[in-house]
Design an enzyme around this catalytic site. Structure first.
Site, PDB file in Angstrom:
ATOM      1  N   HIS A   1       0.869  -1.227   0.004  1.00 40.93           N
ATOM      2  CA  HIS A   1      -0.072  -0.171  -0.104  1.00 40.93           C
ATOM      3  C   HIS A   1       0.849   1.236   0.069  1.00 40.93           C
ATOM      4  O   HIS A   1       2.164   1.030   0.150  1.00 40.93           O
ATOM      5  CB  HIS A   1      -1.039   0.101   1.061  1.00 40.93           C
ATOM      6  CG  HIS A   1      -0.378   0.079   2.609  1.00 40.93           C
ATOM      7  ND1 HIS A   1       0.360  -0.998   2.909  1.00 40.93           N
ATOM      8  CD2 HIS A   1      -0.565   1.084   3.440  1.00 40.93           C
ATOM      9  CE1 HIS A   1       0.751  -0.326   4.312  1.00 40.93           C
ATOM     10  NE2 HIS A   1       0.310   0.655   4.585  1.00 40.93           N
TER      11      HIS A   1
ATOM     12  N   HIS B   1       1.443   4.049   2.002  1.00 43.73           N
ATOM     13  CA  HIS B   1       1.936   4.627   3.000  1.00 43.73           C
ATOM     14  C   HIS B   1       3.459   4.809   2.854  1.00 43.73           C
ATOM     15  O   HIS B   1       4.090   3.929   2.490  1.00 43.73           O
ATOM     16  CB  HIS B   1       1.617   4.048   4.270  1.00 43.73           C
ATOM     17  CG  HIS B   1       0.115   4.459   4.748  1.00 43.73           C
ATOM     18  ND1 HIS B   1      -0.725   3.491   5.559  1.00 43.73           N
ATOM     19  CD2 HIS B   1      -0.685   5.481   4.191  1.00 43.73           C
ATOM     20  CE1 HIS B   1      -1.960   4.278   5.541  1.00 43.73           C
ATOM     21  NE2 HIS B   1      -2.102   5.184   5.136  1.00 43.73           N
TER      22      HIS B   1
ATOM     23  N   ASP C   1       5.964   4.778   5.168  1.00 46.55           N
ATOM     24  CA  ASP C   1       6.557   3.868   5.794  1.00 46.55           C
ATOM     25  C   ASP C   1       6.697   2.329   4.999  1.00 46.55           C
ATOM     26  O   ASP C   1       7.220   1.425   5.394  1.00 46.55           O
ATOM     27  CB  ASP C   1       6.163   3.592   7.363  1.00 46.55           C
ATOM     28  CG  ASP C   1       4.897   3.207   7.481  1.00 46.55           C
ATOM     29  OD1 ASP C   1       3.788   3.570   6.729  1.00 46.55           O
ATOM     30  OD2 ASP C   1       4.507   2.209   8.413  1.00 46.55           O
ATOM     31  N   HIS C   2       6.152   2.367   3.965  1.00 46.13           N
ATOM     32  CA  HIS C   2       6.148   1.124   2.967  1.00 46.13           C
ATOM     33  C   HIS C   2       6.654   1.413   1.850  1.00 46.13           C
ATOM     34  O   HIS C   2       7.234   0.645   0.806  1.00 46.13           O
ATOM     35  CB  HIS C   2       4.457   0.564   3.025  1.00 46.13           C
ATOM     36  CG  HIS C   2       4.136   0.258   4.346  1.00 46.13           C
ATOM     37  ND1 HIS C   2       3.981  -1.166   4.697  1.00 46.13           N
ATOM     38  CD2 HIS C   2       3.695   0.726   5.449  1.00 46.13           C
ATOM     39  CE1 HIS C   2       3.642  -1.139   5.866  1.00 46.13           C
ATOM     40  NE2 HIS C   2       3.477   0.209   6.354  1.00 46.13           N
TER      41      HIS C   2
ATOM     42  N   HIS D   1      -7.466  -0.750   5.474  1.00 47.65           N
ATOM     43  CA  HIS D   1      -6.476   0.204   5.976  1.00 47.65           C
ATOM     44  C   HIS D   1      -6.223   1.530   4.955  1.00 47.65           C
ATOM     45  O   HIS D   1      -6.292   2.757   5.461  1.00 47.65           O
ATOM     46  CB  HIS D   1      -5.101  -0.532   6.360  1.00 47.65           C
ATOM     47  CG  HIS D   1      -4.144   0.297   6.551  1.00 47.65           C
ATOM     48  ND1 HIS D   1      -4.000   0.710   7.819  1.00 47.65           N
ATOM     49  CD2 HIS D   1      -2.609   0.578   5.938  1.00 47.65           C
ATOM     50  CE1 HIS D   1      -2.880   1.443   8.109  1.00 47.65           C
ATOM     51  NE2 HIS D   1      -2.117   1.185   6.887  1.00 47.65           N
TER      52      HIS D   1
ATOM     53  N   ASP E   1       0.068  -3.808   6.391  1.00 54.38           N
ATOM     54  CA  ASP E   1      -0.791  -3.207   7.478  1.00 54.38           C
ATOM     55  C   ASP E   1      -2.285  -3.671   7.518  1.00 54.38           C
ATOM     56  O   ASP E   1      -2.931  -3.002   8.269  1.00 54.38           O
ATOM     57  CB  ASP E   1      -0.565  -1.783   7.735  1.00 54.38           C
ATOM     58  CG  ASP E   1       0.662  -1.088   7.840  1.00 54.38           C
ATOM     59  OD1 ASP E   1       1.658  -1.938   8.037  1.00 54.38           O
ATOM     60  OD2 ASP E   1       0.733   0.069   7.907  1.00 54.38           O
TER      61      ASP E   1
ATOM     62  N   HIS F   1       4.897  -4.541  10.923  1.00 54.82           N
ATOM     63  CA  HIS F   1       5.414  -3.719  11.919  1.00 54.82           C
ATOM     64  C   HIS F   1       5.529  -4.619  13.173  1.00 54.82           C
ATOM     65  O   HIS F   1       4.730  -5.796  13.267  1.00 54.82           O
ATOM     66  CB  HIS F   1       4.260  -2.764  12.162  1.00 54.82           C
ATOM     67  CG  HIS F   1       4.182  -1.662  11.479  1.00 54.82           C
ATOM     68  ND1 HIS F   1       5.188  -0.456  11.609  1.00 54.82           N
ATOM     69  CD2 HIS F   1       3.546  -1.338  10.305  1.00 54.82           C
ATOM     70  CE1 HIS F   1       4.638   0.370  10.567  1.00 54.82           C
ATOM     71  NE2 HIS F   1       3.836  -0.180   9.848  1.00 54.82           N
TER      72      HIS F   1
HETATM   73 FE    FE Z   1       2.791   0.991   8.080  1.00 54.76          FE
HETATM   74 ZN    ZN Z   2      -0.030   1.699   6.507  1.00 52.78          ZN
END
Ligand code: FE
Ligand code: ZN
Length: 256
Positions: A56, A58, A60-61, A114, A133, A171
């Site tokens: 996805h 985001h 942090d990905h 999400h 996530d 995570h």
């Molecule tokens: Fe994340």
């Molecule tokens: Zn995420």
């Protein structure tokens, strides 16, 4: 083992998954939060990156997409439903698509909730799931862009995979997830035992991910929203699991 999988800690609590299919030598990375740990892991092994798989959009990905693509010229694969938000995307995939990875194969599952365009990559013969996530060890992602019925349906699809599937989430949230899980499902003895084990693992500085899907099915409250006993314990109607799920997710958002 036909798919080698390495866990790379990144940022504060992310896991980036480095994959290598040994017969072809193909190397990929799932959700590169940051290029630095990926670059270091590749250099240490003398490998070149040929593909990025994104679950996805985001940061942090996908944070490492641009730098890694510039450096290695690798292909970027991500969710079709969100292709405009995946930096450098070359190949957009959706539900049911099959992606060859050397001699292995991933099946793509659309798992919105999400984010609106979230996919999971399931490697059936390697018994490995990369779910970003959507599903966490003892938890699930927040619903930033989806509804409870949608997220519940996504989790129910992941839950339908075989028990031996190893859940590679993105995570290390397991210990705090366990506190909430015990709060809502305190009668679950296997959950209590798992929570104690997770505490011991974290005290030793160990990772708690990946985890077997069978264990998640029995101990993760977000996969148990259709368990009549859990619904009744909260005064909810067992005939409406999406509502039970919505209650659990909203409770978690407010929890301490
Ligand atoms: Fe994340
Ligand atoms: Zn995420």
């Amino acid at each position: 083992m036909a798919l080698e999988i390495f866990r790379l800690p990144a940022l504060a609590d992310n896991y980036v998954w480095l994959l290598r299919e040994p017969r072809s030598g193909m190397v990929g990375v799932v959700d590169p939060a940051d290029p630095a740990p990926v670059r270091a892991a590749l250099a240490a092994r003398g490998w070149r990156l040929s593909r990025i798989l994104n679950t996805h959009h985001h940061a942090d990905h996908v944070g490492g997409n641009r730098a890694l693509k510039d450096e290695f010229g690798c292909e970027v694969v991500g969710p079709r439903a969100d292709s405009a938000r995946i930096p450098g995307i070359d190949l957009a995939l959706g539900d049911g698509d099959r992606l060859a990875f050397g001699e292995e194969e991933a099946v793509v599952l659309d798992v919105p909730g999400h984010t609106r365009g979230h996919v999971a990559f399931h490697f059936p013969s390697a018994r490995a799931l990369f779910c970003g996530d959507t599903l966490f060890a003892l938890g699930c992602g927040r619903m930033f862009e989806g509804t409870a019925p949608q997220m519940w349906a996504s989790l129910a699809r992941l839950r339908a995979l075989p028990d031996e599937t190893m859940v590679h989430c993105a995570h290390e949230y397991t210990q705090s997830n366990a506190r909430f899980a015990l709060h809502v499902d305190g009668a679950n003895a296997e959950l209590a035992a798992r929570a104690a084990f997770v505490d011991a693992q974290r005290a030793r500085g160990e990772a708690t991910v990946p985890s077997p899907l069978g264990l998640e099915k029995r101990t993760n409250p977000f996969l148990r929203a259709d368990d009549p006993a859990l619904a009744r314990a909260h005064g909810l109607d067992p005939a409406d699991p999406a509502a039970v799920f919505g209650f659990l997710r909203a409770s978690k958002d407010k929890f301490r």
